[in-house]
Every structure is written in C-alpha cells, then in structure tokens.
Design an enzyme around this catalytic site. Structure first.
Site, PDB file in Angstrom:
ATOM      1  CG  ASN A 175      -3.790   0.283  -4.396  1.00 54.59           C
ATOM      2  OD1 ASN A 175      -4.607  -0.136  -4.630  1.00 54.59           O
ATOM      3  ND2 ASN A 175      -3.273   0.375  -3.197  1.00 54.59           N
ATOM      4  N   GLY A 196      -6.611   6.223  10.285  1.00 57.63           N
ATOM      5  CA  GLY A 196      -6.408   4.515  10.021  1.00 57.63           C
ATOM      6  C   GLY A 196      -7.884   3.252  10.303  1.00 57.63           C
ATOM      7  CB  SER A 202      -0.531   0.322   0.534  1.00 59.48           C
ATOM      8  OG  SER A 202      -1.296  -1.265   1.450  1.00 59.48           O
ATOM      9  CD  GLU A 234     -25.878  13.605  11.262  1.00 55.92           C
ATOM     10  OE1 GLU A 234     -25.444  12.530  10.693  1.00 55.92           O
ATOM     11  OE2 GLU A 234     -27.065  14.384  12.135  1.00 55.92           O
TER      12      GLU A 234
END
Lengths: 625, 625
Positions: free
Chosen positions: A181, A120, A37, A367
């Site tokens: 990707n 994350g 990644s 929200e």
C-alpha cells in the site's frame, strides 16, 4: 469467467466494502487504531475468507481447516470484522474494540479462538506460518496456510529468513500476500509502488510470485487459483493497493497511519463507502464460506519414555543428556517436533534427527524463523523443541516475547550457557538468557545440573502446557541423582543438609558441582553448609527457599553462571523478600573474556573457592581453605 | 596484467599460505578454534590487507584508514595473523590465542585496537559496516569499509536488512565479500556452491555483484578494482572457496568445523602448506601495505545545548521531550547522529531530522540493522542515538548484547514503554526492556519521569562514554523539575520527604505521577511518605536508597511499569540487600491487554490506589482513601 464467479465478484466486493465500514466504525468508537491499513487489504480479506479458504467459523481449531495469519497485526480491526462477517461472533462486539473488557485487542492475540499467534511485532507472522505449513505435513493434512504481510514489514530481516526456509522446505501449501500500500508509518516505504523490487526479491529467494492489482477482485481470485496449482514452492501474491482505499480524503494520503476517524470524518467516510456497494447483490457472507472436509483423526498416542540410564558420579554434559532425552521423547510422542539452527552437532539434537527425521526441521543459521516456526507449530498441536546456543536464542528475543503474549506451547532449549563455555569467549556465552525468559510472567524456566535431572525435566517440559525454557551447559558435570529420582516444575533439591548448616548455598547448572566442592572443603574445616540445586528457576519453590533460610540463620548465597540481573539471584531474592531475608550473590558482574572454563569460574567469582570465601565471610569464622 | 601485479600475486599467495600456517598453529596451541574457516578466506585476507586496503598497522584508528570487519568472527585466528603479519604486534603473540591473559580471544572484540566491533554472533558485522560507511560520509572521508561474511551466515535475516539499507543509502564505499566455502557447522549450507543463489539475492537487493574463484589471486584483485570503480551502490564479491583450502585431509571435508588440529595433524598440515610456498619470492608483508593519506582533521567543536524550557505542572510526554532534546543536541554536536526505524513521528526524532537531515539515517522497519549501524558509527567516532518503540528494540537484543561486549558508545532510546501505552495492547508494550539493557554490566540505564529530566539526561547520555539506554513513555506526565535542576548518572531525586515519612515509594517514569498522587492522598489522611524518582536505574544510587530505607523504617515500595524481573525493583533490591533491607514491589505480573492507560495502571497494580494500599498495608494503619 464462469457464471459462478460473475455473481461471486460483486458479492465479495460488497463484503469488502462492509469490512471497510466495520473497520472504520470500530476504530472511531475505540478512538484509535489503523483504519487505512485495513482499507488497503479489504478486497484481499474478502476473497480469502469468503471464497478461498476452507474453514468453519464455529470451529476454527479444526485440524484440517485452512489457516490465516495476519502478519501486519495492526490491521486487526478488519480481521475481527471478517470473522464477525463469517459468523464467529456478533458484529456488535466489534464496537468494543480495544476496550479492557474485550478480547478484540489493538493487535490480535490467541485470546481469540481464531488467532493462532499474537502479531503486532512485524515480520513474525510469516515465520509462524511456516510452522503451520510444516504441521500440515506432520498430520498429513491438505490444509493451506495464508499469511498477509505489509510492504513496510518486508524490511524486517525475519521475513527473509522465512523466505529462505519456506523455499528450501518446498512449502507449496503456504501462500503469502503482501499488501503493497506504499505508505509506512512515518513516510513512504523503501520501495513504494515499485512492484519489481518485491518481485525480484521473492523470486530470488525461490518463491512463485504473482503481481496483481489488489483491488481487482477477479485478479485476486485468479491469483489464489494459480497459487493453489503450484507445486514445490510457496507463492507470494504481491498486491498493489492503496492505503485508505475507498475513502477519497485518506486514499493514498500521507499522515493517516494509525489514526482513527473523528466522528464527522467517519460519517463522511461511510457515506462515500456506501456509494460503492453494488446494488441488487444480497450478500449472505457465511453461506459463501467453503467448509473443510469432515475427517476423523486419531493422533497416535504417546508411548512411555524410557527412564534415564546413568551412573552416579559419571560426568555428562547436560546438553548431551538433552540430545538423548529429546531422541527418546520424539520417538515416544508423535506431537513432538525438533527445530535446529545449524548447531545440531553441538546441541546433540542430531540424535533426535536420527530418531525421527520427518519431524526434524533445519532452519540453518536463522534463529528468528526457528522460534517463529515453533510458534506456528505449537498453535497447530505440535510440541516443538527449538534449540541453539543459548546466546543465539537471544537473536529471537522479540519472538520469545510474542510467544509469551500468545502463551504458545513452545519449548526452547539453550545450550552453552554461561562463562563455563570457556575459550570461545563472550560472544558465545549466554549471560542474559534467564533474564530474557524469566522476565516473561508465563514462562517456565528450568536449569538442570546433571544428566538425570535433564532427562526428567525435558519430559516434564513436553507435558507442561505453555512456554518453557531449558538452560543447558557445555562442560561435563557430575551425575548426582539416581535414575529414579523425581522432579517437579516449581521444585528444588536440597542436595546437602545437616542440622548444623550455617548457610545455604543455592546453585544451579554448573555451579552445583562448585557448591558441592565447597561443601566438602568447608566440611573438612568443620563447617556445614546446605546446598540447594535450584533446577526450577520459574516458578521457584518459595517455601523451600524460605525453609532453608530459616534453618540457616537467614544466610543465603546464590552462585550464578550469568549476569546478576534477572537470573537465579533475583528469583531467590524476590521469593524470600517477604520473609525478611536478603541474599548474598555470586554472579558474573563484568563482561567476560576467553579462557579455560575453570579459570573463568575463578576469574568471574563463581568457583568453589569463591563460595568457600563467601560462606566464611558471611559466617565470620576463620577462612577454611 | 601489469608487471607490478605479476610480482605481487606470488607474494600475496605466499602471505596467504603463511596466514594459513599461523591460523593452524595458533588454534592447535589453543586446543580449539576454527582453522578450516580461516583457510577458506586466506587468499581474500592476503589481498585485502596487503594490496587493497589503505591503513597504518600502528595507527588503526586513523580517521581516514580503510576498515575491515570480520563478520564471520569465528575466523578470528586469521584476522589476528593478518594484523601480526602487517606488523601491528609480534607474531609470537599468536600462540597465546584464547588464553585468559591474551586479548586474542576466541572471537574478536574491541579490546584489540584494530577491531571496531565484537563479532561472533553472525550477521552483525555487515550491519556495523553500514555504520562505518555512513561515518565516512559524515566526516567527508574517502575511506572504504570492507566486511567479510560466511555463506552460512547469509541465512541470518539481519544480513538482508543490511542489504536493503546499504543499497537504499547508495553506499558505494562499502564492499562485502562472502566466503562461500559450502560447509556450515553441522552440514552443508542451504545453497552450497550454487553461486547463482547468492548472486540473484544480492542483485535483487540492489547490489553490484562479482562472482569469483576465491582462491584465484588475480581474480580477487580484479574484483576489488571493479568494486572500487562502481558508483551509487555497494558491491558484494561472492567468492567460491573451499573450507580447509590447502590441506588435503580437511579441504572440502565434512565434520571439520570448529576443530583444531591435533599435534600430529598440525605437522602434516604445515608440511603440506609449506609445499605451496612459491620459491624465490621474498615477502616483506608490511612494505606492501598502502597507507592512507596523512590529513589534518579538526572536527567542529560541540556547542552548548540550550537549557530546557518548560513550566512546572505542564504535561509533556517524555518521548516528546526526547525529540526536542535530540534536535538541540544534534544541532550543537557534529558527532551526534540519529537513526530511526520508521517511527520518527511517534518518537519525535523527526524534529532531529529537520534539524540535521544529513546526520539522520532512516532504516525503515529493520531494528537490527539500525542498532548494528549505530555500533559501526560509534566505533568511528560518531555518537549515534538509535530509537524506536522500546518493545521493538527487543528485536535487536542480540545486537545490544554484542554492543555491550564491544562497549560501543551507542545511545538507545526506547519509547512507548510499559502498560501505560494503553489501547495498542501487549505487542506494543515494552515490559522487558530494562531487563535487557540492565542485564549488561556496562550499560547505563536512564528512565526520566518528566520533560526537564529527559532533556538533561539526553545531554548526559551523549557525554557518557559507553552504551546507554533511555526508557521513555507515551503518556503525558507532569513537569516536576525546574529548568535549572541538575541530574547525574547514578543519581536519584527525593521528590517528597519529611521527618515523619513512614515508607519510601520508589517510582520511575510514569509511576512518579502515581506516587505523587498517592503522597497527596495519604497526606490527607495524615500519613507521610517519601517519594523517590529513580531516574538512573543503572548505575543506581545505593547510598541514596539506603539512606531512605534507614529513614523510613526499612519500608521500601517500588512501583514499576514493567514485568517484575530485571527492572527497577530488582535493581533496588540488590542495592539495599547488604543493608539487610527487603523491598515490596508493585509491578506487572501477568501478560497485559488492551485498555485505557489509566485503566491498565489500575488493572495491573501500579496505580496511585495500589500505592496507597501497599503503604497502608505495610504500615498497618487504617486504609486511607
């Protein structure tokens, strides 16, 4: 192509190769991580850090520095490698990736000075980037905000909330990059390399789009140039890339997500990557970085906030006092900004909008982006107050979790808490909001019962560094404090006490009025109780609670307008447990339903009558009616 | 236009007017509600209920009946009015709207037999509709699912998660209708009446779109016809409407959101609406309804699930046992379906996909639609298991709240719970998941510690009616139960006990191994402790805990791989409080960080060593190492 650019491109390509090598090395050393990644975005990262962005690696928090947010946080190793290459810290640190003693964690957190928000949990970085871009307007800076997303990440709804808001707010100082990707964690993404799928979506949402080959350095630089020239809307660069780019045995291959190379694989990978280094191009990466203009900035000082102005015994909803307090605060303090999700006429933040419309950000019914933008604003020095019905803040629970991890200086206010909202029914009742914010170890949780304490606590929330949640109620409640009463975070108020108290009733918010009524009724029959207004749920005043427990034979009763888990009762129980005291709780224990507020307090066991009965039963005296 | 349609249109228009009148009356009687939000969709509702949908008002749960989900739940009064007009119940009931004694609540809940999922938190109904549409495939029915959204609601990210998934799954049996009435709660919506903004978005996301005047009955009927004829993709009908349509003093006017008419306003409104009734068109609304074909359905019976097959002392992660258990379950039970959010190779649900790929639904990285679709599936008789990393289930917290309100029969499994995941760091650690699900009063919360208990609890979860959460761990843990061991929801296991136990350690999940190690270490120094595996956190075995407390001098220690609020410790403390017992807790009390799993258990205070120290300190004996 200028000659500058002709010499720049091989340098950037060499930096990209080095970033791949560093990402491979650090993840293998750690034994886990996401090297492939990192590889797909290496060319983009090299261009961003060493050509496009203006920043000073030694002073990442400089107000006029461009920002970079890695929304696909699992590519952390290349983020760290880029900052190391920029000279922010020594490259040898990279080999401590994911170790307990290192701040180079598995996913980025603001423990690192160059990280604005923890990422994350996918789809959040782009929301925070909006806050960063809005802050540039607040401080009248021309800094730009860059955010890099994954293609799989683009399935998160929060990405599209952000897409709407950024376009609506015409954030041309915001530039997104999607690293397309093709491969997700467990399989190819929904759209794979069909770039039109991405382009159609972003264009429909009002963004300028640029589709490029994400490994073509000239195209990358051109795209950034073009993005910088667009006015009136944000740009999304859609970069077609290969996961694992540069290492043939992983490039574009399935089943390599989140896998570090084994030692022998690493050697093979590095050997192959090293062949890609353009010879004869010495690279002094830090020298390539464009610095922001040095500017003197003196932020306007905060003015004192006028004292509250209520009359004891008047009836005012805490949500309305909140709106007034916020209007005063935003007027007094130029760092304060206000975010809404199309309920400003119910939360009364329309009063703050009137007071400072340029620091009021409307997110419509979205929200997640509201809280995410608040995170980004806070990271850049603003003090954001984001509010909606407390139950709808729950929509942003995962953002709140990440804000806690990042210890962002956000202030969340949730109105219409509890069954006391009445007829709208359970979908509009927040009964889990204290559990949500109270669970986070670094959240301050405040729950005022009257207008005066609301105003005072809003002011304290603004001063307190770190995340704060304020729980507010819909019904009007009695003004029980004088305008000059003082409050502290971590405090409580003993609102009724005598030497003869047989029990302590610990109430908060709307149940304080109920406790006071119970106090009157019991007094009429000769029974005295202590009444505590627990306006600070986290931190909680352990000593104050223990003192009350000792003074009233260990008889503690909590009265909670929420489910019994994770709220006032649990906080009190945990605080007094070491003293050997247990707590008798009155809380909502079943799914509620529509009805009049007072009927619901009765039906769900938290009315004055229930308090009287609980006291009577605990004390064992004759029932007082 | 056929002659049938020529006579149908005025009848439908009269029904629409009557629905407006009924909505106005019921909200005025209640003193609150959203009449103007009902008025804008009245023509759409009349066409849906009395021309388009096939259903039997007396048997709304008929498996082959078309479904209608009101995603903009605040328009509940017109939903109720439509069902009353259809003959599902007496119209006089409408005047009990929002009363404590009536199931006609402020927003719809499945307490009403014709409501599949609770709505009122915007952006959820369309996700549930996907589940309903998927279920039609599961049972091979041609029923269609209709879902009506608000235009303001379309800002919610979950709507676009749904848009992606429905298009990807080619759900041509799904028809959305957006009521584009231009006005939000506090101001005009982001796109007002710019229908192109909606059309571009839905088209970009792969839907068939039809833009109509939402008050032109012929256009509405044509749109439904067209939607029914489209194959391979879902349809969104974008209906331009006026909020408050039909009553001139509110039509298209600001500041009428969520306001019932006052008595005199009601009279004026009804007078005006009555002038709109087409004379000479007698309406027998129930007679217009198209009934579904009567069909015999015998769902294939569930087969027995094979027993687990592990060896005592082996090491198996509960997440892996979950994947195996689910593969067996989905093979045995045709009602079971599985939903993923691109982590099936980490949660091991790819094994269930292999076992029954036609009942495996991939949602990519979009947790809200995953849980929402599960809600819709459960409402139609499926038993959905939706899983992802436990921390990412938090993204769907508000859906979980609404599933609790609707008491939907969903099964959620969260893997990678707690600090024991290790190096990935705090963003990937679920530390609030028990607080989230445990807060809901009707959730069953299970937390197995080993492979055998995991398999047994998954089977029990499938049998248990109502929402269930199962917490699962990443690291391998010891198999501590024999394959024929039995478990019950609401039970616990005393895994170590003797007559000399000086304290009870209550562990769950990964901390059971730690407690067993502490037991060994303490035994070596002559101290006996009782060890409980609290595999059922809600409901909790109060009697079992009290018995242990009494047997071990009231010394209770909990060991919790999560934050201290709302989890194992709070559940135990509340259970034993009435017995006068307090609990000493070992839990995570600060934001954690990356590191090795065993290092993190140590650092954050929940390792065997910490248990030994806690016992020693509580008992006051010499420290045992």
């Amino acid at each position: 192509m200028t000659s500058d650019r002709a010499s720049l491109i091989p340098a950037l390509k060499n930096i990209a190769t080095q970033l791949r090598i560093d990402s491979a090395r650090s993840t293998t050393q750690a034994g886990s991580g996401h090297p492939t990644s990192c590889f797909s975005m290496a060319d983009l990262a090299a261009a961003l850090f060493f050509s496009e962005m203006r920043f000073d690696p030694q002073r990442p928090h400089e107000p006029d520095a461009d920002r970079f947010i890695l929304s696909k946080g699992h590519a952390a190793p290349i983020l760290y490698a880029a900052w190391a290459a920029a000279g922010a810290f020594d490259r040898s640190e990279l080999l401590k990736l994911r170790e307990l003693g290192s701040d180079l964690e598995g996913h980025p957190t603001p423990r690192l000075p160059f990280v604005d928000v923890a990422t994350g949990s996918l789809g959040q970085g782009i929301c925070a980037a909006i806050g960063s871009a809005l802050n540039a307007r607040r401080i009248q800076s021309d800094y730009r905000t860059y955010v890099l997303l994954g293609d799989g990440e683009s399935a998160e709804g929060s990405v599209w909330e952000a897409a709407n808001v950024a376009a609506r707010d015409r954030l041309d100082n915001l530039c997104g990059i999607t690293d397309v990707n093709r491969l997700g964690q467990s399989q190819p993404t929904m759209w794979q390399h069909d770039m039109g799928q991405f382009e159609r979506r972003w264009q429909a949402f009002g963004w300028n789009t640029i589709v490029i080959d994400g490994h073509d350095m000239a195209a990358i630089l051109d795209a950034f140039d073009q993005a910088r020239s667009v006015t009136g809307r944000p740009t999304m660069i859609l970069a077609r890339t290969e996961k694992g780019k540069g290492v043939s045995f992983v490039e574009g291959k399935d089943n390599w997500h989140g896998k570090a190379f084994k030692k022998d694989e690493l050697e093979k990978a590095i050997t192959e990557l090293e062949t890609q280094i353009v010879p004869g191009v010495p690279v002094n990466a830090p020298a390539l970085i464009r610095k922001p203009e040095a500017r003197q900035r003196a932020e306007a000082a905060s003015k004192p906030i006028p004292a509250p102005n209520y009359k004891l015994g008047d009836h005012v909803a805490t949500r309305e006092a909140f709106g007034d307090a916020l209007a005063r605060l935003v007027t007094a303090n130029p760092r304060v900004v206000v975010l809404d999700a199309d309920v400003k006429n119910s939360t009364y933040t329309d009063r703050a909008e009137k007071a400072a419309s340029d620091r009021f950000y409307e997110n419509f019914i979205a929200e997640q982006v509201m809280v995410g933008a608040a995170m980004g604003l806070s990271a850049r020095g603003a003090i954001p107050f984001a509010s909606t019905f407390a139950c709808f803040l729950y929509r942003a629970a995962d953002f709140i979790r990440m804000a806690a991890i990042g210890s962002n200086n956000i202030k969340l206010a949730g109105t219409h808490a509890g069954v006391s909202i009445g007829e709208d029914g359970p979908s509009q009742m927040a009964l889990e909001d204290l559990a949500m914010c109270g669970a986070e170890p670094n959240f301050t949780v405040l729950y005022p019962s009257d207008a005066v304490s609301t105003e005072r606590l809003i002011a304290l929330a603004a001063e307190k560094q770190g995340p704060v949640y304020i729980r507010l109620s819909r019904p009007k409640t009695s003004v029980i404090y004088a305008n000059d009463e003082t409050f502290t975070i971590g405090g409580l108020k003993v609102v009724k006490e005598s030497a003869d108290d047989v029990a302590t009733v610990i109430a908060a918010g709307v149940t304080v009025d109920q406790a006071l009524e119970a106090h009157e009724r019991l007094k009429a029959s000769g029974t005295s109780i202590r009444v505590i207004d627990l306006y600070s749920v986290a931190p909680v005043d352990r000593e104050g609670l223990l003192a009350a427990a000792r003074a009233t034979k260990g008889r503690l009763i909590t009265v909670e307008d929420h489910y019994s888990t994770g709220g006032v009762g649990d906080a009190v129980a945990e605080a007094v447990a070491d003293g050997g005291f247990t707590v008798h709780r009155l809380a909502v224990t079943e799914i509620p339903r529509s009805g009049k507020p007072e009927e619901l307090l009765e039906r769900f066991g938290i009315s004055a009558t229930h308090i009287v009965n609980a006291v009577t039963s605990l004390v064992g005296t004759v029932a007082a009616r």
